[in-house]
Design an enzyme around this catalytic site. Structure first.
Site, PDB file in Angstrom:
ATOM      1  CG  PHE A 119      -2.647  -0.074   0.927  1.00  0.00           C
ATOM      2  CD1 PHE A 119      -3.015  -1.013   0.291  1.00  0.00           C
ATOM      3  CD2 PHE A 119      -3.308   1.006   1.124  1.00  0.00           C
ATOM      4  CE1 PHE A 119      -4.267  -1.237  -0.157  1.00  0.00           C
ATOM      5  CE2 PHE A 119      -4.512   0.899   0.886  1.00  0.00           C
ATOM      6  CZ  PHE A 119      -5.161  -0.207   0.246  1.00  0.00           C
ATOM      7  CD  GLN A 233      -4.716  10.282   2.157  1.00  0.00           C
ATOM      8  OE1 GLN A 233      -5.827   9.344   2.585  1.00  0.00           O
ATOM      9  NE2 GLN A 233      -3.911  10.281   2.493  1.00  0.00           N
ATOM     10  CG  HIS A 235      -7.754   7.325  -3.114  1.00  0.00           C
ATOM     11  ND1 HIS A 235      -7.220   6.818  -4.228  1.00  0.00           N
ATOM     12  CD2 HIS A 235      -7.409   6.503  -2.140  1.00  0.00           C
ATOM     13  CE1 HIS A 235      -6.799   5.614  -3.997  1.00  0.00           C
ATOM     14  NE2 HIS A 235      -6.995   5.349  -2.651  1.00  0.00           N
ATOM     15  CG  LEU A 245     -11.121   4.276  -3.352  1.00  0.00           C
ATOM     16  CD1 LEU A 245     -10.480   5.588  -3.340  1.00  0.00           C
ATOM     17  CD2 LEU A 245     -11.157   3.533  -2.082  1.00  0.00           C
ATOM     18  CD  GLU A 248      -2.510   3.761  -1.622  1.00  0.00           C
ATOM     19  OE1 GLU A 248      -2.681   4.894  -1.805  1.00  0.00           O
ATOM     20  OE2 GLU A 248      -2.157   3.278  -0.522  1.00  0.00           O
ATOM     21  NE  ARG A 279      -4.497   6.414   0.268  1.00  0.00           N
ATOM     22  CZ  ARG A 279      -5.391   5.747   0.696  1.00  0.00           C
ATOM     23  NH1 ARG A 279      -6.093   6.631   1.449  1.00  0.00           N
ATOM     24  NH2 ARG A 279      -5.498   4.430   0.641  1.00  0.00           N
ATOM     25  CG  HIS A 348      -9.866   9.041   0.194  1.00  0.00           C
ATOM     26  ND1 HIS A 348     -10.803   7.914  -0.299  1.00  0.00           N
ATOM     27  CD2 HIS A 348      -8.981   8.134   0.806  1.00  0.00           C
ATOM     28  CE1 HIS A 348     -10.736   6.663   0.173  1.00  0.00           C
ATOM     29  NE2 HIS A 348      -9.540   6.894   0.800  1.00  0.00           N
ATOM     30  NE  ARG A 383      -6.656   7.849   5.699  1.00  0.00           N
ATOM     31  CZ  ARG A 383      -7.169   6.698   5.085  1.00  0.00           C
ATOM     32  NH1 ARG A 383      -6.622   5.399   5.393  1.00  0.00           N
ATOM     33  NH2 ARG A 383      -7.848   6.683   4.142  1.00  0.00           N
TER      34      ARG A 383
HETATM   35  C1  LIG Z   1     -14.370   4.441  -0.599  1.00  0.00           C
HETATM   36  C2  LIG Z   1     -13.272   4.230   0.342  1.00  0.00           C
HETATM   37  C3  LIG Z   1     -12.670   3.285   0.737  1.00  0.00           C
HETATM   38  C4  LIG Z   1     -11.753   3.259   1.796  1.00  0.00           C
HETATM   39  N1  LIG Z   1     -10.840   2.142   1.996  1.00  0.00           N
HETATM   40  C5  LIG Z   1     -10.174   1.899   3.090  1.00  0.00           C
HETATM   41  C6  LIG Z   1      -9.131   0.984   3.101  1.00  0.00           C
HETATM   42  O1  LIG Z   1      -9.106  -0.166   2.482  1.00  0.00           O
HETATM   43  N2  LIG Z   1      -8.397   1.134   4.382  1.00  0.00           N
HETATM   44  C7  LIG Z   1      -8.419   2.043   5.254  1.00  0.00           C
HETATM   45  O2  LIG Z   1      -7.767   1.768   6.319  1.00  0.00           O
HETATM   46  N3  LIG Z   1      -9.180   3.101   5.214  1.00  0.00           N
HETATM   47  C8  LIG Z   1     -10.035   3.143   4.073  1.00  0.00           C
HETATM   48  N4  LIG Z   1     -10.903   4.098   3.793  1.00  0.00           N
HETATM   49  C9  LIG Z   1     -11.129   5.307   4.957  1.00  0.00           C
HETATM   50  C10 LIG Z   1     -12.148   4.470   6.088  1.00  0.00           C
HETATM   51  O3  LIG Z   1     -12.949   3.671   5.282  1.00  0.00           O
HETATM   52  C11 LIG Z   1     -12.823   5.654   6.766  1.00  0.00           C
HETATM   53  O4  LIG Z   1     -11.772   6.429   7.225  1.00  0.00           O
HETATM   54  C12 LIG Z   1     -13.434   4.835   7.938  1.00  0.00           C
HETATM   55  O5  LIG Z   1     -14.072   3.656   7.498  1.00  0.00           O
HETATM   56  C13 LIG Z   1     -14.121   5.723   8.707  1.00  0.00           C
HETATM   57  O6  LIG Z   1     -15.053   4.836   9.838  1.00  0.00           O
HETATM   58  P1  LIG Z   1     -15.662   5.614  10.920  1.00  0.00           P
HETATM   59  O7  LIG Z   1     -16.266   4.355  11.933  1.00  0.00           O
HETATM   60  O8  LIG Z   1     -14.850   6.508  11.670  1.00  0.00           O
HETATM   61  O9  LIG Z   1     -16.994   6.354  10.185  1.00  0.00           O
HETATM   62  P2  LIG Z   1     -18.063   5.843   9.229  1.00  0.00           P
HETATM   63  O10 LIG Z   1     -17.771   4.567   8.759  1.00  0.00           O
HETATM   64  O11 LIG Z   1     -18.305   7.004   8.263  1.00  0.00           O
HETATM   65  O12 LIG Z   1     -19.351   5.912  10.285  1.00  0.00           O
HETATM   66  C14 LIG Z   1     -20.035   7.026  10.676  1.00  0.00           C
HETATM   67  C15 LIG Z   1     -21.413   6.576  11.508  1.00  0.00           C
HETATM   68  O13 LIG Z   1     -21.791   7.721  12.208  1.00  0.00           O
HETATM   69  C16 LIG Z   1     -23.155   7.855  11.851  1.00  0.00           C
HETATM   70  N5  LIG Z   1     -23.406   9.122  11.770  1.00  0.00           N
HETATM   71  C17 LIG Z   1     -22.863  10.369  11.122  1.00  0.00           C
HETATM   72  N6  LIG Z   1     -23.591  11.519  11.574  1.00  0.00           N
HETATM   73  C18 LIG Z   1     -24.630  11.278  12.332  1.00  0.00           C
HETATM   74  C19 LIG Z   1     -25.650  11.948  12.762  1.00  0.00           C
HETATM   75  N7  LIG Z   1     -25.916  13.235  12.666  1.00  0.00           N
HETATM   76  N8  LIG Z   1     -26.669  11.095  13.682  1.00  0.00           N
HETATM   77  C20 LIG Z   1     -26.279   9.692  13.973  1.00  0.00           C
HETATM   78  N9  LIG Z   1     -25.350   9.044  13.293  1.00  0.00           N
HETATM   79  C21 LIG Z   1     -24.437   9.649  12.571  1.00  0.00           C
HETATM   80  C22 LIG Z   1     -23.270   7.244  10.448  1.00  0.00           C
HETATM   81  O14 LIG Z   1     -24.731   6.560  10.261  1.00  0.00           O
HETATM   82  C23 LIG Z   1     -22.516   6.080  10.635  1.00  0.00           C
HETATM   83  O15 LIG Z   1     -22.876   4.909  11.289  1.00  0.00           O
HETATM   84  C24 LIG Z   1     -11.920   4.167   2.694  1.00  0.00           C
HETATM   85  C25 LIG Z   1     -12.567   5.315   2.468  1.00  0.00           C
HETATM   86  C26 LIG Z   1     -13.493   5.583   1.433  1.00  0.00           C
HETATM   87  C27 LIG Z   1     -14.113   6.642   1.250  1.00  0.00           C
END
Ligand SMILES: Cc1cc2nc3c(=O)[nH]c(=O)nc-3n(C[C@H](O)[C@H](O)[C@H](O)COP(=O)(O)OP(=O)(O)OC[C@H]3O[C@@H](n4cnc5c(N)ncnc54)[C@H](O)[C@@H]3O)c2cc1C
Length: 570
Positions: A119, A233, A235, A245, A248, A279, A348, A383
Site C-alpha cells: 500500500f 486527503q 486519493h 474509489l 490503492e 497519496r 477522500h 494519512r
Molecule cells: C471508498 C473508500 C474506501 C476506503 N478504503 C479504505 C481501506 O481500504 N483502508 C483504510 O484503512 N481506510 C479506507 N478508507 C477510509 C475508511 O474507510 C474510513 O476512514 C473509516 O471507515 C471511517 O470509519 P468511522 O467508523 O470513523 O466512520 P463511518 O464508517 O463513516 O461511520 C460513521 C457513522 O456515524 C453515523 N453518523 C454520522 N452522523 C450522524 C448523525 N448526525 N446522527 C447519527 N449518526 C450519525 C453514521 O450513520 C455512521 O454509522 C476508505 C474510504 C473510502 C471513502
C-alpha cells in the site's frame, strides 16, 4: 421524551461498532449501551473500505513495529504525534488477530497465514485484506460479535443534531427519529463520538453521501476544538466521472499510472516507490501531469490520467480486485481486464477532527472520539492508506473501554432541563414547511462543493483560499434563508440536506481558515505560494475554536520523541 443509557455510541461504522463491542465486553454486559446511527447500521460508510488494514503481521519476513512507525511518521510529513503512532503500531496487529478470532474471512496465503498487500507509503506489504471488500467483512464480523451481548440497543435512522454539555460535563444527545418524526433526548454517562469524516463538502469525492461531518460540526459548536482541519486527503484514483474509489490495492497489486504519452510518470516524482508513493505525492504528480498537458480530457473539467491494470491479467484481477472490476464496468463501462481506467484525485479523508488526547478523550468530561471524526494525531498532514481502518479498530477499542470504565464509576446521570431539548427541537424544525425562504439548499451545497473543488484542493494558494473563505461565509448567511418545502417530520430529506449542509459549511470554514493561516506546504496541504515545509514556524497542530464570527485559531505542540523531521523523498 427522553431515554437513558449508560454508554452512548454515536455512529455505527468500524470505530463505533468496535467501541460498542469493547464497552459490552469490559463491563461483562452489565452496562446498558446505545448505538445511534443516521443510517441502518450496516449501511455506514465503513462498509466501503476496500483495500486493507495496516498492521505488522510478519516480523519473521522483515517487517517491524519501528518500520511501520517510521513509514507513518514520514508519511505524515512529521506532523503526527510520535507517541500516538507508537501506540498504534503496537495495537494494530492485536486487532487483526482479534478479528481473525471473531471469524473474519481474511484473504490467505498458500501456507494459511493472513495475506498482506503493498500500500502507498508503506515499506513492507502490510495491508491485511479480505479481497477488495475489507471494510464490509470487518463490519460484518463486528456486527456478528455484537450479537453476543444482550444489553445493546440500536437507534437506526436517528439523526443527532447536537451534543448537550453543562459546565464541561457531557449530558446527552438531541436526536430526530427520521422514521417517526419524534425528537428526543438520550442521556448517558459516557459518549463515544464515531461519526466519521466530512469530505462531502467536495463535489468530486470517494465518500458515501451520508459522510457529512455532522459529529465534527456538533462537537465544534458545542465548544470542542477541531484539530488540523486544513489537511484533507485526495486519493489519487477516483473513478471518472463519479469519484467512486478505485482502491490503492489496485496499484499495490501492480497497476501502473500512465499519461497521454504512455509514460509511467511516477518515475519522475517518486522513482523508488513509483505508484505506491504516499497519496499526497501521487495526487500532486497526477495534477502536474494534467496541468502540463499530459492528461486526457474529461467531462466537466474532470481531466484524468490512466490507471492501467491490463498487464495483471484476468485471473489476478478477478481474484484480488473483483469489486474494482465490477465498479468500473458498471460506472465507467470499461472492463479493466481490457482497457485502462480513467482516474484523478478525489477528496477522500479528513486528517483533522475533534481534538483528543492519546486515549481518544476530548476536552469534555465523559466524551471520547474514535475513527475519522477524531484527531488523536496519528496521521499528521497525510494519512497512509490502510491506516484508517486500523485506527478505527485501535481507538474503537480504547475509547469503548475508557467510556465503559468511566460509566461504571458514575452513580447518576447529569440532569438536562426540559427547556434545553425544546429549544433545540425548535431550532431544528424552524424552517420545516416554511416554503417562503428564498434559498434552495441543493443550490447552496453545489456552490459549496464547486468552491472547495476549485480553490481548496490538491494545490492551493492565498488568493484562491481567500476566494473560498468569502464564498463559504456568503453561503453561511444564505443558508439562514433556506426554504424547506416538505412539511413532514418523517423522512424529511429536504431538512436532512439543510442540517448536513449547515454542518459542511461550518467545517469548510475551519478548513479554509486553517489553510490560509498555514503558510507552508506540508503533506496534503500544498501551497504554490509557500512551496516548502517550514519546520521552524509550522511544526505545530492547528486548533480551531468555534465563534459565531468564524473559527478562532490557536496552535499546540507536536510530540516528537522518536525521529526528528528530515526531507521527505521516495
Ligand atoms: C471508498 C473508500 C474506501 C476506503 N478504503 C479504505 C481501506 O481500504 N483502508 C483504510 O484503512 N481506510 C479506507 N478508507 C477510509 C475508511 O474507510 C474510513 O476512514 C473509516 O471507515 C471511517 O470509519 P468511522 O467508523 O470513523 O466512520 P463511518 O464508517 O463513516 O461511520 C460513521 C457513522 O456515524 C453515523 N453518523 C454520522 N452522523 C450522524 C448523525 N448526525 N446522527 C447519527 N449518526 C450519525 C453514521 O450513520 C455512521 O454509522 C476508505 C474510504 C473510502 C471513502
Amino acid at each position: 421524551m427522553e431515554v437513558t443509557h449508560d454508554v452512548l455510541i454515536l455512529g455505527s461504522g468500524l470505530a463505533g461498532l468496535r467501541a460498542a463491542v469493547e464497552a459490552a465486553r469490559v463491563s461483562q454486559d452489565q452496562l446498558d449501551i446505545a448505538i445511534v446511527s443516521r443510517v441502518q447500521l450496516m449501511r455506514s460508510h465503513s462498509v466501503c473500505a476496500e483495500g486493507g488494514t495496516a498492521a505488522v503481521m510478519r516480523p519473521e519476513d522483515g517487517d517491524s513495529l519501528e518500520l511501520h512507525a517510521w513509514d507513518t511518521i514520514r508519511g505524515s510529513d512529521f506532523l503526527a504525534d510520535q507517541d500516538v503512532v507508537w501506540l498504534f503500531v503496537q495495537e494494530a496487529p492485536k486487532e487483526i488477530l482479534q478479528l481473525d478470532h471473531w471469524g473474519i474471512p481474511w484473504s490467505r496465503r498458500p501456507d494459511g497465514r493472513v495475506n498482506q498487500r503493498p500500500f502507498g507509503g508503506h515499506s513492507f506489504d502490510r495491508a491485511t485484506f479480505a479481497e477488495d471488500k475489507t471494510g464490509f467483512f470487518e463490519m460484518h464480523t463486528l456486527y456478528d460479535t455484537l450479537q453476543k451481548y444482550a444489553r445493546v440497543k440500536r437507534y437506526d435512522e436517528c439523526y443527532a443534531t447536537s451534543i448537550l454539555i453543562d459546565n464541561g460535563v457531557f449530558q446527552g444527545i438531541a436526536l430526530w427519529d427520521m422514521t417517526t418524526g419524534d425528537f428526543f433526548l438520550i442521556r448517558a454517562k459516557a459518549l463515544v463520538m464515531a461519526t466519521g469524516g466530512a469530505c462531502r463538502m467536495y463535489g468530486f469525492t470517494t465518500y458515501s453521501l451520508t459522510a457529512t461531518g455532522d459529529g465534527m460540526a456538533m462537537a465544534y459548536r458545542a465548544g470542542m476544538p477541531l484539530k488540523d482541519m486544513e489537511f484533507v486527503q485526495f486519493h489519487p484514483t477516483g473513478l471518472i466521472p463519479s469519484g467512486i474509489l478505485i482502491t490503492e490495492g489496485a496499484r499495490g497489486e501492480g497497476g501502473y499510472l500512465v499519461n497521454n504519452k504512455g509514460e509511467r510518470f511516477m518515475q519522475k516524482y517518486a522513482p523508488s516507490k513509483m505508484e505506491t508513493a504516499p497519496r499526497d505525492i501521487v495526487s500532486r504528480s497526477e495534477i502536474t501531469e494534467i496541468l502540463e498537458g499530459r492528461g486526457f480530457s474529461g467531462p466537466d473539467g474532470l481531466d484524468f490520467v490512466h490507471l492501467d491494470l491490463t498487464h495483471l491479467g484476468a485471473k489476478k484481477i478477478n481474484e484480488r480486485l473483483p469489486l474494482i472490476r465490477e465498479v468500473t464496468i458498471k460506472f465507467a463501462f470499461i472492463d479493466p481486464i481490457e482497457k485502462p481506467i480513467p482516474v484523478r484525485p478525489a477528496a477522500h479523508y479528513c486528517m483533522g477532527g475533534i481534538d483528543t488526547n492519546i486515549d481518544g478523550a476530548t476536552q469534555v468530561k465523559g466524551v471520547w472520539a474514535a475513527g475519522e471524526v477524531g484527531c488523536e494525531s496519528l496521521h499528521g498532514a497525510n494519512r497512509l492508506g490502510a491506516n484508517s481502518t486500523a485506527e478505527c479498530l485501535v481507538w474503537g477499542k480504547i475509547t469503548g473501554e475508557k467510556a465503559a470504565r468511566h460509566a461504571m464509576t458514575q452513580k447518576s446521570l447529569p440532569p438536562v432541563p426540559e427547556k434545553k431539548l425544546r429549544d433545540e427541537e425548535k431550532r431544528v424544525f424552524q424552517q420545516v414547511g416554511h416554503g417562503d425562504g428564498s434559498e434552495d439548499v441543493f443550490v447552496i451545497r453545489t456552490e459549496l462543493q464547486r468552491t472547495m473543488d476549485q480553490n481548496v484542493a490538491v494545490y492551493r494558494n492565498g488568493p484562491d483560499l481567500d476566494t473560498a473563505l468569502k464564498k463559504v461565509r456568503e453561503l453561511r448567511r444564505r443558508i439562514e434563508r433556506v426554504k424547506v418545502t416538505d412539511s413532514s417530520r418523517v423522512y424529511n430529506t429536504n431538512l436532512v440536506a439543510v442540517l448536513e449542509t449547515t454542518n459542511l459549511i461550518d467545517l469548510a470554514e475551519t478548513i479554509v481558515a486553517g489553510a490560509i493561516a498555514r503558510k507552508e506546504s506540508r503533506g496534503a496541504h500544498s501551497r504554490r505560494d509557500f512551496p516548502t515545509r517550514d519546520d521552524i514556524n509550522w511544526t505545530k497542530h492547528t486548533l480551531a475554536h468555534y465563534s459565531p464570527d468564524g473559527p478562532l485559531l490557536e496552535y499546540g505542540p507536536v510530540t516528537i520523541n522518536m525521529w526528528n523531521p528530515v526531507e521527505r523523498k521516495y
